[in-house]
Design a protein around this motif. Structure first.
Motif, PDB file in Angstrom:
ATOM      1  N   PHE A  22       0.832  -1.213   0.000  1.00 26.98           N
ATOM      2  CA  PHE A  22       0.000   0.000   0.000  1.00 26.98           C
ATOM      3  C   PHE A  22       0.866   1.261   0.000  1.00 26.98           C
ATOM      4  O   PHE A  22       0.605   2.203  -0.752  1.00 26.98           O
ATOM      5  N   MET A  23       1.892   1.294   0.845  1.00 25.36           N
ATOM      6  CA  MET A  23       2.701   2.505   0.946  1.00 25.36           C
ATOM      7  C   MET A  23       3.496   2.756  -0.328  1.00 25.36           C
ATOM      8  O   MET A  23       3.651   3.913  -0.739  1.00 25.36           O
ATOM      9  N   THR A  24       3.961   1.712  -0.961  1.00 29.56           N
ATOM     10  CA  THR A  24       4.689   1.904  -2.214  1.00 29.56           C
ATOM     11  C   THR A  24       3.775   2.498  -3.272  1.00 29.56           C
ATOM     12  O   THR A  24       4.171   3.418  -4.001  1.00 29.56           O
ATOM     13  N   PHE A  25       2.540   2.015  -3.347  1.00 28.37           N
ATOM     14  CA  PHE A  25       1.588   2.619  -4.285  1.00 28.37           C
ATOM     15  C   PHE A  25       1.253   4.056  -3.889  1.00 28.37           C
ATOM     16  O   PHE A  25       1.113   4.928  -4.751  1.00 28.37           O
ATOM     17  N   ALA A  26       1.138   4.319  -2.599  1.00 26.83           N
ATOM     18  CA  ALA A  26       0.837   5.675  -2.152  1.00 26.83           C
ATOM     19  C   ALA A  26       1.964   6.638  -2.525  1.00 26.83           C
ATOM     20  O   ALA A  26       1.712   7.769  -2.956  1.00 26.83           O
ATOM     21  N   TRP A  27       3.197   6.202  -2.385  1.00 28.70           N
ATOM     22  CA  TRP A  27       4.332   7.088  -2.630  1.00 28.70           C
ATOM     23  C   TRP A  27       4.735   7.162  -4.094  1.00 28.70           C
ATOM     24  O   TRP A  27       5.168   8.209  -4.561  1.00 28.70           O
ATOM     25  N   GLU A  77      12.277  -2.161   6.582  1.00 28.79           N
ATOM     26  CA  GLU A  77      13.124  -1.564   5.541  1.00 28.79           C
ATOM     27  C   GLU A  77      13.520  -2.590   4.480  1.00 28.79           C
ATOM     28  O   GLU A  77      13.543  -2.278   3.282  1.00 28.79           O
ATOM     29  N   VAL A  78      13.834  -3.804   4.901  1.00 29.72           N
ATOM     30  CA  VAL A  78      14.186  -4.852   3.932  1.00 29.72           C
ATOM     31  C   VAL A  78      12.967  -5.199   3.077  1.00 29.72           C
ATOM     32  O   VAL A  78      13.070  -5.341   1.852  1.00 29.72           O
ATOM     33  N   ILE A  79      11.798  -5.306   3.715  1.00 22.07           N
ATOM     34  CA  ILE A  79      10.572  -5.559   2.955  1.00 22.07           C
ATOM     35  C   ILE A  79      10.322  -4.430   1.968  1.00 22.07           C
ATOM     36  O   ILE A  79       9.957  -4.662   0.812  1.00 22.07           O
ATOM     37  N   THR A  80      10.536  -3.193   2.404  1.00 23.09           N
ATOM     38  CA  THR A  80      10.357  -2.039   1.526  1.00 23.09           C
ATOM     39  C   THR A  80      11.222  -2.151   0.279  1.00 23.09           C
ATOM     40  O   THR A  80      10.756  -1.890  -0.834  1.00 23.09           O
ATOM     41  N   LEU A  81      12.470  -2.544   0.442  1.00 21.38           N
ATOM     42  CA  LEU A  81      13.354  -2.702  -0.716  1.00 21.38           C
ATOM     43  C   LEU A  81      12.849  -3.780  -1.660  1.00 21.38           C
ATOM     44  O   LEU A  81      12.856  -3.598  -2.882  1.00 21.38           O
ATOM     45  N   LEU A  82      12.417  -4.897  -1.097  1.00 16.23           N
ATOM     46  CA  LEU A  82      11.925  -5.996  -1.942  1.00 16.23           C
ATOM     47  C   LEU A  82      10.652  -5.599  -2.681  1.00 16.23           C
ATOM     48  O   LEU A  82      10.524  -5.842  -3.889  1.00 16.23           O
ATOM     49  N   VAL A  83       9.715  -4.985  -1.955  1.00 17.34           N
ATOM     50  CA  VAL A  83       8.462  -4.556  -2.581  1.00 17.34           C
ATOM     51  C   VAL A  83       8.749  -3.495  -3.634  1.00 17.34           C
ATOM     52  O   VAL A  83       8.220  -3.547  -4.754  1.00 17.34           O
ATOM     53  N   PHE A  84       9.617  -2.548  -3.306  1.00 12.64           N
ATOM     54  CA  PHE A  84       9.924  -1.483  -4.253  1.00 12.64           C
ATOM     55  C   PHE A  84      10.603  -2.029  -5.503  1.00 12.64           C
ATOM     56  O   PHE A  84      10.303  -1.580  -6.617  1.00 12.64           O
ATOM     57  N   PHE A  87       7.869  -3.531  -7.576  1.00 13.88           N
ATOM     58  CA  PHE A  87       7.016  -2.435  -8.041  1.00 13.88           C
ATOM     59  C   PHE A  87       7.687  -1.667  -9.173  1.00 13.88           C
ATOM     60  O   PHE A  87       7.061  -1.354 -10.189  1.00 13.88           O
ATOM     61  N   SER A  88       8.959  -1.388  -9.000  1.00 15.82           N
ATOM     62  CA  SER A  88       9.717  -0.634 -10.000  1.00 15.82           C
ATOM     63  C   SER A  88       9.740  -1.363 -11.342  1.00 15.82           C
ATOM     64  O   SER A  88       9.563  -0.751 -12.395  1.00 15.82           O
ATOM     65  N   VAL A  89       9.922  -2.665 -11.286  1.00 21.42           N
ATOM     66  CA  VAL A  89       9.997  -3.461 -12.515  1.00 21.42           C
ATOM     67  C   VAL A  89       8.610  -3.651 -13.131  1.00 21.42           C
ATOM     68  O   VAL A  89       8.415  -3.429 -14.325  1.00 21.42           O
ATOM     69  N   PHE A  90       7.628  -4.049 -12.317  1.00 19.02           N
ATOM     70  CA  PHE A  90       6.327  -4.443 -12.863  1.00 19.02           C
ATOM     71  C   PHE A  90       5.346  -3.286 -13.057  1.00 19.02           C
ATOM     72  O   PHE A  90       4.549  -3.305 -13.991  1.00 19.02           O
ATOM     73  N   SER A  95      14.057  -0.847 -15.238  1.00 16.28           N
ATOM     74  CA  SER A  95      14.987  -1.968 -15.061  1.00 16.28           C
ATOM     75  C   SER A  95      15.797  -1.781 -13.787  1.00 16.28           C
ATOM     76  O   SER A  95      16.171  -0.666 -13.435  1.00 16.28           O
ATOM     77  N   LEU A  96      16.071  -2.889 -13.132  1.00 16.89           N
ATOM     78  CA  LEU A  96      17.021  -2.877 -12.033  1.00 16.89           C
ATOM     79  C   LEU A  96      18.368  -3.320 -12.591  1.00 16.89           C
ATOM     80  O   LEU A  96      18.429  -4.265 -13.380  1.00 16.89           O
ATOM     81  N   THR A  97      19.403  -2.649 -12.207  1.00 13.03           N
ATOM     82  CA  THR A  97      20.735  -2.936 -12.732  1.00 13.03           C
ATOM     83  C   THR A  97      21.603  -3.572 -11.653  1.00 13.03           C
ATOM     84  O   THR A  97      21.201  -3.667 -10.486  1.00 13.03           O
ATOM     85  N   TRP A  98      22.784  -3.959 -12.048  1.00 18.00           N
ATOM     86  CA  TRP A  98      23.693  -4.618 -11.111  1.00 18.00           C
ATOM     87  C   TRP A  98      24.017  -3.702  -9.931  1.00 18.00           C
ATOM     88  O   TRP A  98      24.151  -4.163  -8.805  1.00 18.00           O
ATOM     89  N   ASN A  99      24.136  -2.389 -10.167  1.00 19.24           N
ATOM     90  CA  ASN A  99      24.461  -1.503  -9.054  1.00 19.24           C
ATOM     91  C   ASN A  99      23.301  -1.396  -8.061  1.00 19.24           C
ATOM     92  O   ASN A  99      23.518  -1.222  -6.862  1.00 19.24           O
TER      93      ASN A  99
END
Length: 117
Positions: A22-27, A77-84, A87-90, A95-99
């Motif tokens: 929910f928060m990722t969609f909100a932000w 915070e770890v969940i936030t990174l995984l969800v983000f 979310f970023s990809v889909f 794209s997520l890159t190696w960095n």
């Protein structure tokens, strides 16, 4: 010490996962709708964030005692990174890159220290 898989340990994580969606969609969800007026975006984000709070507050209340406050924040915070990342990809089609992967891995490594006895 092995990780406890009791309901008391799992439910806060499940609720934090849902709240982060929910928060990722909100932000960030509004980034696909740049023509929408800012006031509309802010109000819509507040509406979405309400549901995030309805999940995050009980998650933290249930989880405190099973986890320390620092551990709960680290889990979030770890969940936030995984969800983000998903979310970023889909949703945003970025794209997520190696960095990104290296940066996220370093954050996860730092998070592991919070759980070290």
């Amino acid at each position: 010490m092995p990780l406890s898989l009791s309901p008391a340990a799992v439910w806060p994580i499940v609720l934090l996962c849902a709240s982060n969606v929910f928060m990722t969609f909100a932000w960030y969800g509004h980034l696909k709708f740049k023509s929408a007026p800012l006031l509309v975006v802010v109000l819509a984000s507040w509406g979405i964030a309400f549901f995030e709070y309805c999940l995050a507050v009980p998650a933290n209340r249930m989880g405190h005692g099973v986890y320390t406050a620092a551990q709960l924040k680290t889990i979030q915070e770890v969940i936030t990174l995984l969800v983000f990342a998903g979310f970023s990809v889909f949703w945003l089609k970025e794209s997520l890159t190696w960095n990104h992967a290296v940066g996220f891995a370093l954050i996860a490594a730092g998070a592991a220290f919070v759980f070290k006895g």
